[in-house]
Design a protein around this motif. Structure first.
Motif, short mmCIF file in Angstrom:
data_model
loop_
_atom_site.label_atom_id
_atom_site.label_comp_id
_atom_site.label_asym_id
_atom_site.label_seq_id
_atom_site.Cartn_x
_atom_site.Cartn_y
_atom_site.Cartn_z
N ALA A 166 -7.46 7.37 2.45
CA ALA A 166 -7.82 5.95 2.57
C ALA A 166 -9.22 5.65 2.05
O ALA A 166 -10.06 6.54 1.89
N GLU A 167 -9.42 4.33 1.79
CA GLU A 167 -10.77 3.75 1.68
C GLU A 167 -10.75 2.63 2.70
O GLU A 167 -10.54 1.45 2.35
N TRP A 168 -10.90 2.96 3.95
CA TRP A 168 -10.73 2.00 5.05
C TRP A 168 -12.12 1.54 5.50
O TRP A 168 -12.91 2.34 6.00
N PRO A 169 -12.43 0.25 5.35
CA PRO A 169 -13.80 -0.20 5.63
C PRO A 169 -14.22 -0.07 7.10
O PRO A 169 -13.40 -0.18 8.01
N LYS A 170 -15.53 0.12 7.26
CA LYS A 170 -16.13 0.29 8.60
C LYS A 170 -15.78 -0.87 9.52
O LYS A 170 -15.55 -0.69 10.71
N LYS A 171 -15.74 -2.10 8.97
CA LYS A 171 -15.55 -3.25 9.86
C LYS A 171 -14.18 -3.26 10.56
O LYS A 171 -14.01 -3.98 11.54
N ARG A 172 -13.20 -2.50 10.06
CA ARG A 172 -11.91 -2.41 10.76
C ARG A 172 -11.57 -0.98 11.18
O ARG A 172 -10.42 -0.61 11.31
N ILE A 173 -12.61 -0.18 11.43
CA ILE A 173 -12.37 1.24 11.71
C ILE A 173 -11.65 1.42 13.06
O ILE A 173 -10.94 2.41 13.26
N CYS A 198 -3.56 4.49 2.72
CA CYS A 198 -4.38 3.43 3.33
C CYS A 198 -3.56 2.30 3.97
O CYS A 198 -2.95 2.50 5.01
N TYR A 199 -3.48 1.15 3.33
CA TYR A 199 -2.83 -0.02 3.92
C TYR A 199 -1.37 0.24 4.30
O TYR A 199 -0.83 -0.41 5.21
N ASP A 200 -0.73 1.22 3.65
CA ASP A 200 0.64 1.62 4.05
C ASP A 200 0.71 1.91 5.54
O ASP A 200 1.78 1.80 6.15
N PRO A 203 -9.66 11.71 -0.37
CA PRO A 203 -9.47 10.30 0.01
C PRO A 203 -8.77 9.48 -1.09
O PRO A 203 -8.43 10.00 -2.15
N GLU A 204 -8.63 8.19 -0.81
CA GLU A 204 -7.96 7.27 -1.75
C GLU A 204 -8.88 6.93 -2.93
O GLU A 204 -10.10 6.80 -2.76
N MET A 205 -8.29 6.75 -4.10
CA MET A 205 -8.98 6.25 -5.31
C MET A 205 -10.30 6.96 -5.56
O MET A 205 -11.32 6.34 -5.87
N GLY A 229 -13.15 4.67 -7.20
CA GLY A 229 -13.36 3.67 -6.17
C GLY A 229 -12.55 2.43 -6.54
O GLY A 229 -11.71 2.47 -7.46
N TYR A 230 -12.81 1.33 -5.81
CA TYR A 230 -12.04 0.10 -6.07
C TYR A 230 -12.64 -0.71 -7.24
O TYR A 230 -12.87 -1.91 -7.11
N ALA A 231 -12.86 -0.02 -8.39
CA ALA A 231 -13.42 -0.72 -9.56
C ALA A 231 -12.26 -1.39 -10.30
O ALA A 231 -11.96 -1.09 -11.47
N LEU A 278 0.39 -2.96 -1.35
CA LEU A 278 -0.92 -3.22 -1.95
C LEU A 278 -1.71 -4.18 -1.06
O LEU A 278 -1.13 -5.08 -0.43
N PHE A 279 -3.03 -4.01 -1.04
CA PHE A 279 -3.87 -4.68 -0.05
C PHE A 279 -4.47 -5.96 -0.63
O PHE A 279 -5.44 -5.93 -1.39
N LYS A 280 -3.88 -7.09 -0.22
CA LYS A 280 -4.29 -8.38 -0.80
C LYS A 280 -5.74 -8.73 -0.48
O LYS A 280 -6.42 -9.38 -1.27
N LEU A 281 -6.20 -8.28 0.70
CA LEU A 281 -7.58 -8.61 1.10
C LEU A 281 -8.61 -8.04 0.12
O LEU A 281 -9.73 -8.51 0.04
N MET A 282 -8.23 -7.00 -0.62
CA MET A 282 -9.14 -6.45 -1.63
C MET A 282 -8.62 -6.74 -3.05
O MET A 282 -8.98 -6.06 -4.01
N ASP A 283 -7.69 -7.71 -3.16
CA ASP A 283 -7.15 -8.14 -4.48
C ASP A 283 -6.38 -7.04 -5.22
O ASP A 283 -6.16 -7.14 -6.43
N GLU A 284 -5.98 -6.02 -4.50
CA GLU A 284 -5.32 -4.91 -5.17
C GLU A 284 -4.04 -5.36 -5.90
O GLU A 284 -3.73 -4.88 -7.00
N HIS A 285 -3.33 -6.32 -5.29
CA HIS A 285 -2.06 -6.78 -5.87
C HIS A 285 -2.26 -7.52 -7.19
O HIS A 285 -1.32 -7.69 -7.97
N ASP A 298 3.25 6.32 -5.81
CA ASP A 298 2.43 5.11 -6.00
C ASP A 298 2.39 4.34 -4.69
O ASP A 298 3.45 4.10 -4.07
N LYS A 299 1.19 3.92 -4.27
CA LYS A 299 1.02 3.17 -3.01
C LYS A 299 2.03 2.02 -2.97
O LYS A 299 2.12 1.22 -3.91
N ALA A 300 2.77 1.94 -1.88
CA ALA A 300 3.86 0.97 -1.81
C ALA A 300 3.38 -0.41 -1.38
O ALA A 300 3.92 -1.43 -1.82
O1 LIG Z 1 -5.65 -2.38 6.24
C1 LIG Z 1 -6.86 -2.31 6.20
O2 LIG Z 1 -7.60 -2.84 7.04
C2 LIG Z 1 -7.55 -1.52 5.11
C3 LIG Z 1 -6.64 -1.25 3.95
C4 LIG Z 1 -7.37 -0.87 2.74
O3 LIG Z 1 -8.58 -0.89 2.70
C5 LIG Z 1 -6.65 -0.40 1.56
O4 LIG Z 1 -5.41 -0.33 1.57
O5 LIG Z 1 -7.31 -0.03 0.58
#
Ligand SMILES: O=C(O)CCC(=O)C(=O)O
Length: 269
Positions: free
Chosen positions: A168-175, A144-146, A40-42, A46-48, A113-120, A109-111
């Motif tokens: 991916a690390e794709w959260p349950k709430k958007r599975i 993942c977000y790609d 999986p991703e990271m 994890g997203y530390a 980046l997922f702003k909802l998780m502050d990755e950018h 490198d992931k192209a």
């Molecule tokens: O797009 C999404 O809903 C999840 C994306 C995500 O979690 C990620 O890119 O790490």
């Protein structure tokens, strides 16, 4: 090609524990006759994100050596999900792909980046495609977000990819989005999709797996698994050719209609 999806839990900010878990999983999948093992991703941290300076793998050296030695020892391909890496004081979400001879055949490198998780705010986006061959099969990898950018996958497909890997690390709430997007990408691109998501929790999210292997006609070969474990399926590249002959989507494309500039011109002409 027998594929193993490693749907693992990831210990937040604990690379040593995660490396040990990945070693066990790769050994188990190899002993079960896998050709290609997908992580999986990271999976190292994890997203530390706030601790990347301490945790990210400098130039990916540790990860590459580790995966190369396991791939060579067990004669397996490893699509190494992704790990947090550090290069010239910047951080990246990086996939390494290793073939059965232990060579690194791609670094990506992931192209997007997922702003909802502050990755950018913490990481730099990649600028390059991710194309490679495993056992003479043309492959691509996104992270993942790609997945939300169908044009990114289509670009790889038009260049020849027949299997697309999606760690991916794709959260349950958007599975539900994860499942629908993956299945649509397989059907529209008439390719195999191999998607591996984690399970467990981090401080912000819960993850419930649903790793998937989807055939080019859209059949689900692995799906709905919510537990930690390894899930296997065989893929047959003849399927890709059969489906592409049945509905010749690629021959029927109207490239000349798809440029935004040209269609605007046409409408106002
Ligand atoms: O797009 C999404 O809903 C999840 C994306 C995500 O979690 C990620 O890119 O790490």
């Amino acid at each position: 090609m027998k594929i193993a999806c490693v749907q693992m839990n990831i210990e937040f900010g604990e690379p040593i524990k995660n490396f040990a878990a990945v070693k066990r999983y790769i050994e188990e999948a190899a002993n079960n006759g896998s050709d290609t093992i997908v992580l999986p991703e990271m999976w190292n941290t994890g997203y530390a994100l706030t601790e990347l300076n301490r945790l990210a793998d400098e130039n990916g050296e540790k990860t590459k050596q580790f995966l190369q030695s396991l791939a060579y020892q067990h004669r397996v391909n490893i699509v190494g999900g992704s790990v947090a890496t550090k290069r010239s004081e910047r951080f990246y979400n990086t996939m390494y792909v290793i073939d059965k001879g232990g060579s690194v055949v791609s670094e990506y490198d992931k192209a997007h980046l997922f702003k909802l998780m502050d990755e950018h705010l913490y990481m730099e986006p990649g600028q390059k495609l991710n194309r490679f061959q495993l056992d003479d099969v043309e492959c691509a990898g996104i992270i993942c977000y790609d997945l939300r950018f169908p044009e990114w996958i289509r670009t790889h497909i038009l260049l020849g990819a027949k299997v697309v890997f999606v760690p991916a690390e794709w959260p349950k709430k958007r599975i539900d989005h994860w499942q629908l997007l993956l299945q649509a990408r397989a059907i529209e691109n008439q390719c195999y999709i191999v998607a591996v998501n984690r399970v467990g929790t981090d401080p912000d999210n819960e993850f419930n797996g649903h790793s998937m292997i989807i055939a080019p006609w859209g059949e689900l070969l692995v799906t709905n698994e919510e537990e930690e474990g390894i899930f296997y399926a065989e893929i047959d590249m003849k399927e890709v050719e059969d489906v592409r002959q049945r509905i010749p989507v690629f021959a029927d494309r109207r490239e000349e209609l798809y440029s935004l500039k040209k269609s605007f011109f046409h409408e106002t002409d």
